[in-house]
Design an enzyme around this catalytic site. Structure first.
Site, short mmCIF file in Angstrom:
data_model
loop_
_atom_site.label_atom_id
_atom_site.label_comp_id
_atom_site.label_asym_id
_atom_site.label_seq_id
_atom_site.Cartn_x
_atom_site.Cartn_y
_atom_site.Cartn_z
N CYS A 165 -30.21 38.15 -35.21
CA CYS A 165 -29.33 39.09 -34.29
C CYS A 165 -28.28 39.76 -35.17
CB CYS A 165 -29.16 38.32 -33.08
SG CYS A 165 -27.47 38.97 -32.34
N GLU A 213 -10.66 10.63 -6.76
CA GLU A 213 -10.59 9.73 -6.27
C GLU A 213 -9.85 8.54 -6.86
OE1 GLU A 213 -14.47 9.27 -3.03
OE2 GLU A 213 -14.70 9.59 -5.16
N TYR A 214 -10.15 8.29 -8.13
CA TYR A 214 -9.85 7.18 -8.77
C TYR A 214 -8.06 7.55 -8.88
CZ TYR A 214 -8.59 4.54 -13.01
OH TYR A 214 -8.03 3.77 -13.90
N ASP A 215 -7.58 8.96 -9.28
CA ASP A 215 -6.57 9.26 -9.28
C ASP A 215 -5.67 8.93 -8.17
OD1 ASP A 215 -6.76 12.06 -11.73
OD2 ASP A 215 -6.66 9.92 -12.12
N LEU A 273 -30.52 5.75 -44.69
CA LEU A 273 -31.45 5.82 -45.86
C LEU A 273 -32.14 7.24 -45.52
CD1 LEU A 273 -33.02 2.51 -45.32
CD2 LEU A 273 -31.78 3.05 -47.20
N LYS A 324 -38.82 -2.25 -41.74
CA LYS A 324 -37.70 -1.19 -41.36
C LYS A 324 -37.49 -1.82 -39.76
CE LYS A 324 -35.27 2.98 -41.26
NZ LYS A 324 -34.68 3.01 -39.83
N ASP A 348 -36.35 -2.23 -36.09
CA ASP A 348 -35.76 -0.97 -35.24
C ASP A 348 -34.68 -1.39 -34.33
OD1 ASP A 348 -35.62 1.42 -34.08
OD2 ASP A 348 -37.37 1.51 -32.98
N LYS A 408 -36.92 -0.75 -51.67
CA LYS A 408 -35.68 -0.77 -52.54
C LYS A 408 -35.87 -0.92 -54.10
CE LYS A 408 -33.25 -2.32 -48.48
NZ LYS A 408 -32.39 -3.66 -47.72
N LYS A 440 -41.50 5.96 -42.89
CA LYS A 440 -41.65 5.65 -41.65
C LYS A 440 -43.23 5.92 -41.38
CE LYS A 440 -37.90 6.12 -39.57
NZ LYS A 440 -37.25 7.14 -38.85
N TYR A 499 -29.93 -8.26 -44.29
CA TYR A 499 -30.71 -7.35 -45.52
C TYR A 499 -30.02 -6.78 -46.68
CZ TYR A 499 -30.31 -3.40 -42.24
OH TYR A 499 -30.01 -2.71 -41.25
N CYS A 522 -22.06 38.47 -29.82
CA CYS A 522 -23.21 37.82 -29.16
C CYS A 522 -22.90 36.69 -28.71
CB CYS A 522 -24.44 37.66 -30.25
SG CYS A 522 -25.81 36.62 -29.47
N ARG A 564 -21.99 0.12 -36.95
CA ARG A 564 -22.09 1.12 -38.23
C ARG A 564 -21.15 2.12 -38.00
NH1 ARG A 564 -26.56 4.55 -41.30
NH2 ARG A 564 -26.68 5.71 -39.20
N CYS A 585 -32.22 40.88 -29.78
CA CYS A 585 -31.44 39.54 -29.43
C CYS A 585 -31.76 39.46 -28.01
CB CYS A 585 -30.14 39.68 -29.75
SG CYS A 585 -29.48 37.93 -29.16
N GLU A 595 -29.59 -6.28 -39.34
CA GLU A 595 -29.92 -5.31 -38.16
C GLU A 595 -30.12 -6.46 -36.86
OE1 GLU A 595 -30.59 -2.41 -38.97
OE2 GLU A 595 -31.61 -1.22 -37.47
N CYS A 632 -28.03 39.13 -26.42
CA CYS A 632 -26.88 40.27 -26.17
C CYS A 632 -27.70 41.59 -26.36
CB CYS A 632 -25.87 40.20 -27.30
SG CYS A 632 -26.80 40.37 -29.15
N GLU A 684 -39.15 -3.77 -47.43
CA GLU A 684 -39.08 -4.80 -46.12
C GLU A 684 -39.01 -4.07 -45.08
OE1 GLU A 684 -35.02 -5.26 -46.49
OE2 GLU A 684 -34.97 -5.52 -48.94
N ASP A 686 -13.26 11.47 -10.46
CA ASP A 686 -11.87 11.20 -11.15
C ASP A 686 -10.73 11.32 -10.11
OD1 ASP A 686 -12.63 12.76 -14.35
OD2 ASP A 686 -12.75 10.57 -13.58
S1 IVH Z 1 -31.04 -1.06 -46.17
C1 IVH Z 1 -27.88 1.52 -48.13
N1 IVH Z 1 -32.84 -2.29 -44.97
O1 IVH Z 1 -32.38 1.54 -41.21
C2 IVH Z 1 -28.90 0.88 -47.36
N2 IVH Z 1 -32.04 -0.65 -43.72
O2 IVH Z 1 -32.52 4.61 -41.71
C3 IVH Z 1 -28.65 0.27 -46.16
N3 IVH Z 1 -32.71 -0.75 -41.36
O3 IVH Z 1 -28.94 1.97 -41.03
C4 IVH Z 1 -29.82 -0.04 -45.31
N4 IVH Z 1 -34.18 -2.21 -41.76
O4 IVH Z 1 -30.01 0.15 -39.77
C5 IVH Z 1 -32.10 -1.49 -44.85
N5 IVH Z 1 -34.67 -3.86 -44.28
C6 IVH Z 1 -33.63 -2.82 -44.08
C7 IVH Z 1 -33.56 -2.05 -42.57
C8 IVH Z 1 -32.68 -1.27 -42.51
C9 IVH Z 1 -33.70 -1.73 -40.73
C10 IVH Z 1 -31.88 0.47 -40.70
C11 IVH Z 1 -30.39 0.20 -41.00
C12 IVH Z 1 -30.05 1.48 -41.57
C13 IVH Z 1 -31.18 2.55 -41.08
C14 IVH Z 1 -31.30 3.64 -42.15
#
Ligand code: IVH
Length: 689
Positions: free
Chosen positions: A432, A42-44, A90, A123, A125, A296, A320, A232, A438, A144, A414, A180, A417, A121, A40
């Site tokens: 504690c 150097e930048y300044d 979720l 999920k 990643d 869902k 999961k 989705y 503390c 988001r 503790c 996603e 403290c 569906e 910072d």
């Molecule tokens: S539905 C209100 N569908 O998981 C419901 N989410 O843990 C909105 N995600 O923020 C989400 N695959 O980024 C939905 N088939 C799917 C998904 C999905 C991945 C992600 C999404 C969400 C996160 C929640």
């Protein structure tokens, strides 16, 4: 370096050109790559030199001069977008039992024994996006963010080939499509290979690569990375043309959005289970990462009846994939002291790779847990990690226990403290008793105070808080708001001697300025956030909101609590006696009151104005339900009332405005009659909404 007074015209011109390039390079490293190489200071120095030369040779000020960039992009250089419909997350579950429990809770809420259709569906990643279309044209893209406010990534999303930029004429006039963005496994490997060969830092996993690629201030960089997407769900929509999630997918497809080919309607819980197992089996063969399955409720009508909890829908859940497990050795057991004084044992582990993440600590929860599992230093243990969840110790492999190992003795003082640490009979936690004397408790309270759901001051990270606390600059939450006025002074305040933040290692004029700006941005705070920020035991965000809804101003609440008047408090549905005791105890602590008073001199706590539907006949009213309802369950009725801006109480008193009776209404209806409180039936209630 030549003094500015001695520069010739040509030298000044050359140096300004040099400075413009250098500063632009440093800016780009800092803002776009999150990888600054100049300190910072150097930048300044560069910026000041530029400024001083320009002051002497104003005719040489360049078109691209760094002095012209007003307030340069903030670190988070994206424009903010507030979501017209929040982008929710979720609830997570990890077992089929929990999925069954979810399905049952849906049925219970809807008060039905009939079969409910789900859609499962994969999920994905990646990271979620929202794409807004107006009159069929893509107009805005957003991340988001915190669910309410995201970042404007319109230009970046536009570079993803799979995103339609125009929709057919039959699409709604206003439509937000959500889904996603991800990077395929193949594209991720190729990108990392390229980066490695160029000596650049590689990405840890496809998700990070996708996030790093999408959140680029320069969309040209996004365009170079191969990103993909699945749609989705939806946000705002002017006219909804679909009646189920499956139906929505058909519309998405016809409008040109990629949808996941493995989305599947499941008629019952056994099909849900089957599909989950199937997806787990093919997981490794899919060209992209998935970390579970989202279940869902298929019908939109039912989804709407089910509605939402604070941050998650009641009609969907993320199942999961099972946690990844590994074996490692406990090198040490440490005791951490939390905000409320709770002593939490943490195991320091021999670092180990669990499902792609290096794990070196695991929580042991509390002393009973250590006893129950007989966990000792030196033990070989099985640890598991599931999603973002903190790693857990599943159990000890007793055959591998060293012969000289000893039972772990949980401290009764503790470790920070030295105060006594006591355990109530019915509690699992030892605490504690040092209170705010503390240092651990004091620091944790400050961390909680600035955390995301409280004051949300991202610039005050844990390390800075630890550091400032150690230097007596920041000893309690009120000190946060006097940091700026104390900075640079000498001995002006009792709690901290004069300090000069910009002279501290790691700080510079720019970062100090950013910190003060971040703090000053939060001098107006909503009532629920403020109550939550205080860190009262048992008072989480949802409770804080209930309190705000019922008291409207902080003074109303505090005055009652100081007077130990909890009548109103315990009448709130969702607040019980034990919580009330904790709240009263908090306000009985003189130290807490003095910090609150100091805070109130520095900040403004907004009056709570309920933003849930204000225009219903019951908004602002305190209502009580009694008896059995026919058209909806009690939970559903309660949620409807809250959404309509009412307060729901558990018992009838003088402050009740309305009693809603079902069949077999008992004593509450009688009390209401005696007190002359208006009584209505279920149908009338529905018409009030
Ligand atoms: S539905 C209100 N569908 O998981 C419901 N989410 O843990 C909105 N995600 O923020 C989400 N695959 O980024 C939905 N088939 C799917 C998904 C999905 C991945 C992600 C999404 C969400 C996160 C929640």
């Amino acid at each position: 370096m030549k003094a500015i007074t001695e520069l010739t015209f040509d030298e000044a011109k050359a140096e300004l050109e040099y400075l413009a390039t250098e500063i632009a390079k440093a800016d780009s490293a800092y803002y776009q790559n999150d990888d600054p190489y100049l300190s910072d200071a150097e930048y300044d120095r560069l910026k000041h030199r530029n400024f001083d030369i320009e002051a002497r040779f104003p005719e040489l000020i360049r078109q691209d001069s760094p002095s012209k960039k007003v307030g340069a992009a903030v670190k988070n250089g994206f424009t903010k977008v507030s979501h017209s419909f929040p982008m929710l997350s979720l609830g997570d579950v990890f077992s089929t039992d929990e999925v069954s429990e979810f399905v049952m809770s849906v049925k219970r809420y809807l008060n039905t024994n009939e079969n409910i259709e789900f859609i499962s569906e994969p999920k994905i990643d990646g990271l979620s996006f929202s794409a807004r279309y107006e009159n069929g044209v893509f107009v805005q893209g957003a991340t988001r963010g915190d669910g309410t406010t995201g970042e404007d990534i319109t230009a970046n999303l536009r570079t993803i080939k799979q995103l339609p930029l125009r929709l057919p004429a039959d699409a709604p006039r206003i439509l937000e499509v959500r889904g996603e963005v991800y990077m395929s496994k193949a594209d991720f490997l190729a990108l990392n290979e390229k980066y490695a060969s160029e000596g650049k830092k590689i990405f840890a996993n496809p998700r990070n690569a996708a996030a790093g690629s999408l959140r680029q201030l320069d969309p040209n960089i996004t365009a170079e990375r191969n990103l993909s997407l699945f749609a989705y769900t939806w946000g705002e929509v002017s006219e909804r043309q679909w009646s189920s999630q499956a139906d929505f997918f058909n519309h998405l497809k016809s409008w040109g959005f990629p949808t996941n080919p493995h989305n599947k309607i499941c008629a019952n819980i056994s099909e849900i289970e089957q599909n989950f197992n199937h997806l787990m089996d093919i997981r490794a063969t899919l060209p992209y990462d998935i970390d579970g399955v989202v279940h869902k409720v298929n019908s939109i009508e039912l989804q709407e009846r089910l509605g939402f909890l604070t941050r998650t829908p009641r009609w969907a859940i993320a199942h999961k994939f099972p946690a990844e497990q590994a074996q490692t050795i406990i090198n040490n057991i440490r005791i951490q002291v939390g905000r409320t004084g709770a002593l939490t044992p943490v195991a320091d582990l021999e670092p180990i790779n669990v499902g792609g993440v290096i794990v070196s600590h695991a929580t042991l929860h509390n002393e009973d847990e250590i006893k129950r599992k007989d966990i000792r230093i030196g033990d070989t243990v099985i640890i598991q990690r599931a999603g973002d969840v903190i790693p857990q110790i599943i159990g000890v492999i007793s055959e591998k226990r060293p012969s000289d190992s000893q039972e772990f003795l949980f401290p009764h003082t503790c470790p920070v403290c030295g105060a006594h640490a006591t355990k109530e009979e019915d509690e699992a936690v030892r605490r504690c008793t040092g209170g705010l004397t503390c240092p651990a408790q004091a620091k944790e309270r400050i961390k909680h105070f600035v955390s995301r759901d409280a004051f949300d001051i991202a610039g005050l990270g844990d390390k800075i808080i630890e550091d400032f606390y150690a230097e007596n600059i920041l000893l309690n939450p009120a000190d946060i708001f006097t940091l700026e006025q104390r900075n640079g002074g000498d001995d002006l305040f009792s709690s901290a001697k004069g300090f000069h933040l910009e002279r501290k290692e790691g700080w510079g004029a720019k970062s100090v300025d950013n910190l003060f700006k971040a703090i000053n941005n939060k001098r107006n705070i909503s009532l629920p956030r403020f109550i939550y920020a205080l860190g009262i035991r048992q008072v989480g965000s949802a409770t804080a909101r209930l309190i705000a809804q019922n008291y409207n101003t902080f003074n109303n609440f505090m005055n009652d609590m100081i007077a130990k008047d909890t009548a109103k408090l315990v009448s709130i549905d969702g607040i019980g006696a034990s919580m009330a005791t904790d709240i009263v105890e908090f306000f009985a602590e003189e130290h807490n009151i003095s910090i609150i008073n100091l805070l109130l001199q520095q900040i403004n706590v907004e009056e709570f104005i309920d933003t849930t539907k204000k225009d219903t006949l019951i908004s602002g009213k305190t209502v009580v339900f009694t008896g059995t309802l026919q058209k909806m369950t009690r939970a559903e009725a309660k949620a409807k009332a809250l959404e309509a801006g009412a307060k729901v109480a558990g018992s009838v008193s003088k402050s009740t405005d309305l009693v809603i009776i079902g069949t077999d209404a008992g004593s509450k209806a009688k009390t209401a009659q005696e007190l002359g409180i208006k009584i209505i039936n279920e149908d009338e209630f529905l018409s009030f909404l």
